[in-house]
Enzyme design. Structure first.
Site, mmCIF file in Angstrom:
data_model
loop_
_atom_site.group_PDB
_atom_site.id
_atom_site.type_symbol
_atom_site.label_atom_id
_atom_site.label_comp_id
_atom_site.label_asym_id
_atom_site.label_seq_id
_atom_site.Cartn_x
_atom_site.Cartn_y
_atom_site.Cartn_z
ATOM 1 N N GLU A 474 9.983 6.803 -5.905
ATOM 2 C CA GLU A 474 8.354 6.635 -6.335
ATOM 3 C C GLU A 474 7.879 8.012 -6.888
ATOM 4 O O GLU A 474 7.826 7.787 -8.047
ATOM 5 C CB GLU A 474 7.790 6.197 -4.801
ATOM 6 C CG GLU A 474 6.310 5.773 -5.078
ATOM 7 C CD GLU A 474 5.996 5.051 -3.690
ATOM 8 O OE1 GLU A 474 4.790 4.590 -3.652
ATOM 9 O OE2 GLU A 474 6.844 4.820 -2.905
ATOM 10 N N GLU A 748 4.559 10.407 6.249
ATOM 11 C CA GLU A 748 3.752 9.247 5.697
ATOM 12 C C GLU A 748 3.066 8.359 6.780
ATOM 13 O O GLU A 748 1.968 7.812 6.662
ATOM 14 C CB GLU A 748 4.741 8.323 4.937
ATOM 15 C CG GLU A 748 3.919 7.186 4.159
ATOM 16 C CD GLU A 748 4.773 6.409 3.417
ATOM 17 O OE1 GLU A 748 4.576 5.757 2.549
ATOM 18 O OE2 GLU A 748 6.100 6.746 3.736
#
Length: 895
Positions: A474, A748
């Site tokens: 990502e 996260e």
């Protein structure tokens, strides 16, 4: 006798002595150094700009300007030509009418016109495929220096990445140059002073090219998103002492060959075969007869732009915290090192091996319960390097060039005999060169570790752009993450230039209708309309940079872009409700990863509520920008639009009873933070928010959108006690839960790993994801007590107001502000409060001493009222306030 105030640390567009500038009206800034006396300030300045060092001011003389300004003074002299250097000094006068002149500094222009470039784009005939990369091409040439050299510059760019060498020496210390931009629109170039690297007679120049973001993998896409192979554009310009010049430029005469880097990919990793090394390849003695001619390529129809910020650099080396552990995994054992810190970068590997022996190197943020590498969260990113030994009996040392990894643990296999070398693995930390500016410590070791985690998360993800994560496939410039964290970022590190560059990326990514994307640079596969809270970073981040650094140029440069964005929101709303269920635009990511019972990553807060809240907030900020820029008519227009949006919000989402649609913590937080409820019922909203927190055992449920604002709202509306309970909470979801589990960066997810469930969803479970680190801005403003006055930004006037609470008995914050160091350090005990503050020269501060009205307050050894530099003293039931002139103060209070 006091010494005069001295101007130091001269900067141009936030940079020290920058090369390759294009700005014809750069902003000049300096700091003031004093002898520590109270009240030190500048009363006037005079800038002199010369074409020669220590020469007459033939380019500009500002004259003596009565002013306290020390930042963003716009150069108003003669236009500068390509390659021209401007030397400048500043003389300042202080409050004692004494003057002092700075040491000279400079800025130097780059190549301002396309005609300044004689170089051609060159590359190799080696091309990789969708999944496999080709060997990294080496390119070189030999040229002659026929006269005495006065100066030499290298102007260099790449589609992909480069490392340039002259006569066997690497040029510069930058990594991943020339950085990441939207290569469909622009590519950056870098200027280097290479005078010292040239020698009389024959010289050699060359470069190694990497796929980088241009030809390698980006996000979850296959290779070659922008182009099929890396390409180089470079020219060395030599100026001789007799005034003549020579240019050595990339063209078809250069030669190329593959070398030991058999593959390089940011996501996959790098492979290096030391048997294929090319010793001396960038020297004149090297025999390149077996090399092939390079290919030349037409110049792409994109802008060749200067660098606006410093590049990625090596900032630290980390040694393992313990000896490696051997794991007997079939078919051969592996060794795992723990660096003790989740970091971003690469390793330096030292091994001994037979010729052709291959060492496989893997990376992980955390370990499985059995001590093996947890790599499932890397998704499709291979994150593996390979080193093939050449068989040097003395040992071999290697570092990757064109990849980076996010990791704490390193696994190396195929160590066939004995133990690994004592220094087999060293962590090499990489991130954009954003120097440390802030610090924060308290009496609580867990909160101190939280602060370290916040900074390490920022370091790891501020790599060219503010990425979401540094490890999986990502690593994109997610805008929602950046906007919630930007205020925290500007405390920890100097990010002014970094965000200037990224705002240019955002502008490049803006759609034709005015929409802003989710990620910048924009990558296909991620929506062109980023949706609420993500797209709004385009407005929030530059406003934050204005508050922190006083950068009006950033606002002015992008104001038209932001007007287009607000126009897009208004046009695509339904009766001023953004992200309306029946509307034409995407509703967005919601309150991403909220734990409010929805079972969805989007959370339970209605998307149209979030959308309309941020429509109002962005509109309010653009109105403020217009006021700052003197665009009164625009300001009035946006203020009226804000009123209409607020009314629409109240009618749809807020009841007279103080309930907000969704009934989530984030619903209440956004409504309160953005002043969207009628003032009379705001206390009811606060009560509902607190009730929800308390009935959950003093736990939050907010996701990315709400978490950053939650403690600020509680403190602002008189519930600092609840904010502290959330801060000290150790069970998940909380800021300290990950800390208690040994985290060294921000996770996260609130529940990235728990004792009862183990690891969260492997498809989205980064252990280095800075968004929840946005709690930092509350720690600095309210625990340390250092905040910005929006009316006098960049800490020209400082708000000093610590709010002790919870279990803390002390806290200290320091900040190297645009005007100098600010300090706030307090200690509290039973009926006693001690507080040391430092107010930098040329600023003022409002101080709030949080003690009862009856307290006896001293400054130093004497009474407060008789202390030099203190004025406007006012006592209330719970605090004493005063104004402070520059200087250091030591308050003590007892009652």
């Amino acid at each position: 006798m006091p010494s005069p105030t001295r101007p130091e640390n001269l900067r141009c567009n936030f940079l020290v002595a920058p090369l390759g500038m294009h700005d014809q009206a750069p902003r000049l800034s300096w700091l003031l150094a004093t002898d520590g006396r109270r009240g030190a300030r500048q009363t006037a300045y005079q800038i002199r700009v010369s074409s020669k060092k220590n020469g007459a001011a033939d380019l500009w003389d500002s004259g003596r300007i009565p002013s306290e300004a020390t930042t963003h003074i716009v150069y108003r002299g003669k236009p500068l030509a390509s390659r021209q250097r401007a030397w400048w000094t500043v003389e300042v006068w202080d409050e004692k009418k004494k003057s002092s002149v700075s040491a000279p500094s400079f800025w130097e222009m780059g190549l301002l016109a396309k005609s300044d470039w004689s170089a051609q784009w060159i590359g190799s005939n080696l091309v990789g495929g969708p999944e496999a990369s080709a060997p990294a091409p080496y390119v070189r040439t030999v040229f002659n220096v026929s006269k005495s050299v006065a100066s030499a510059r290298l102007f260099v760019s790449a589609l992909g990445l480069f490392e340039f060498e002259l006569n066997g020496q690497r040029v510069g210390i930058d990594q991943f140059t020339p950085g990441w931009t939207d290569y469909n629109k622009r590519v950056q170039y870098i200027s280097y002073d290479v005078t010292s690297l040239l020698r009389p007679g024959a010289n050699a120049a060359g470069a190694i090219l990497g796929d980088g973001w241009y030809a390698g993998r980006i996000g979850w896409r296959m290779r070659g998103y922008y182009g099929d192979r890396p390409r180089l554009l470079a020219q060395v310009e030599v100026t001789y002492t007799d005034g003549t010049t020579a240019t050595i430029a990339t063209d078809g005469s250069w030669k190329t060959s593959p070398g030991p880097i058999t593959e390089s990919d940011i996501m996959a990793g790098e492979s290096y075969d030391a048997r294929r090394e090319l010793p001396g390849w960038s020297t004149t003695a090297y025999d390149d007869r077996a090399w092939l001619p390079v290919l030349t390529f037409p110049a792409p129809a994109i802008e060749l732009s200067p660098m606006l910020a410093a590049s990625v650099r090596v900032t630290q080396e980390i040694k393992p915290v313990a000896a490696p552990k051997k794991h007997p995994i079939w078919p051969a054992p592996v060794w795992i090192w723990d660096l003790g810190q989740n970091m971003v970068g690469r390793i330096r590997l030292k091994v001994k091996g037979a010729p052709g022996q291959i060492f496989k190197i893997r990376y992980a943020e955390v370990l499985n319960p059995d001590g093996t590498m947890y790599t499932e969260n890397l998704r499709a990113a291979r994150c593996t390097d390979y080193y093939t030994a050449k068989g040097d009996p003395a040992g071999e040392t290697w570092e990757a060039r064109f990849t980076f990894h996010g990791f704490r643990y390193v696994e190396v296999d195929n160590i066939l005999e004995g133990e690994p070398l004592p220094d087999a693995v060293t962590g090499i930390v990489l991130h954009s060169d954003t120097p440390t500016t802030g610090s924060f410590t308290t009496s609580d070791p867990l909160i101190n570790q939280l602060q370290r985690n916040i900074d390490w998360g920022q370091r790891g993800n501020f790599l060219e752009v503010p990425t979401d994560c540094p490890q999986r496939n990502e690593r994109l410039g997610w805008m929602g993450d950046a906007q919630v964290f930007s205020r925290t970022a500007a405390w920890n590190r100097d990010v002014a230039a970094f965000f200037n560059k990224w705002q240019r990326d955002i502008s490049d990514a803006q759609g034709k209708e005015g929409q802003m994307p989710s990620v910048s640079p924009h990558v296909e596969g991620v929506g062109a309309d980023g949706g609420p809270a993500w797209a709004d970073a385009a407005v929030i981040c530059p406003w934050t940079m204005y508050l922190c650094y006083g950068d009006t140029h950033l606002l002015a440069t992008h104001f038209a872009s932001l007007e287009g964005y607000i126009g897009f929101l208004e046009k695509n709303s339904v009766e001023l409700i953004r992200a309306h269920p029946t509307g034409p635009t995407w509703q967005g990511y919601g309150d991403w990863l909220a734990l409010d019972g929805s079972g969805s990553v989007f959370g339970n807060t209605p998307k149209d509520l979030i959308g309309t809240a941020f429509f109002a907030y962005s509109t309010s900020l653009v109105a403020k920008m217009a006021r700052v820029l003197g665009r009164t008519k625009d300001a009035v227009r946006y203020e009226r639009l804000l009123d209409r949006v607020r009314t629409a919000y109240q009618q749809r989402f807020v009841t007279d009873a103080g309930l907000v649609t969704g009934l989530t913590q984030t619903s209440y937080v956004l409504t309160l933070q953005f002043d969207l409820a009628p003032e009379a019922i705001r206390p009811k909203l606060v009560d509902e928010l607190v009730r929800d927190i308390e009935q959950r055992g003093n736990k939050l449920t907010t996701g990315f959108v709400g978490a950053s604002y939650l403690p600020h709202v509680l403190t602002r509306f008189g519930r600092n006690d609840v904010a502290y309970k959330l801060l000290h909470q150790k069970a998940w979801p909380s800021w300290l839960y990950a800390v208690t589990q040994g985290a060294t960066t921000i996770w996260e997810r609130w529940d990235g790993w728990t004792h009862d469930k183990g690891f969260q969803d492997k498809g989205m479970n980064s252990f280095n994801h800075y968004a929840y680190g946005a709690i930092g801005s509350w720690l600095y403003a309210h625990v340390a007590g250092v905040d910005i006055d929006p009316e006098r930004p960049a800490f020209k006037h400082i708000l000093l107001a610590p709010k002790p609470g919870g279990e803390l008995t002390s806290a200290k914050g320091t900040l190297d502000s645009p005007h100098g160091e600010i300090v706030s350090a307090w200690k509290s005990s039973a009926k006693r409060f001690e507080w040391t503050v430092a107010v930098p020269p040329n600023t003022t501060a409002s101080a709030r001493i949080p003690v009862p009205e009856a307290a006896t307050i001293k400054e130093g050894k004497g009474p407060l009222a008789k202390s030099e530099g203190i004025s406007a003293i006012k006592r209330t039931a719970d605090a004493t306030t005063c104004l402070l002139a520059p200087g250091t103060y030591r308050f003590s209070a007892s009652w």
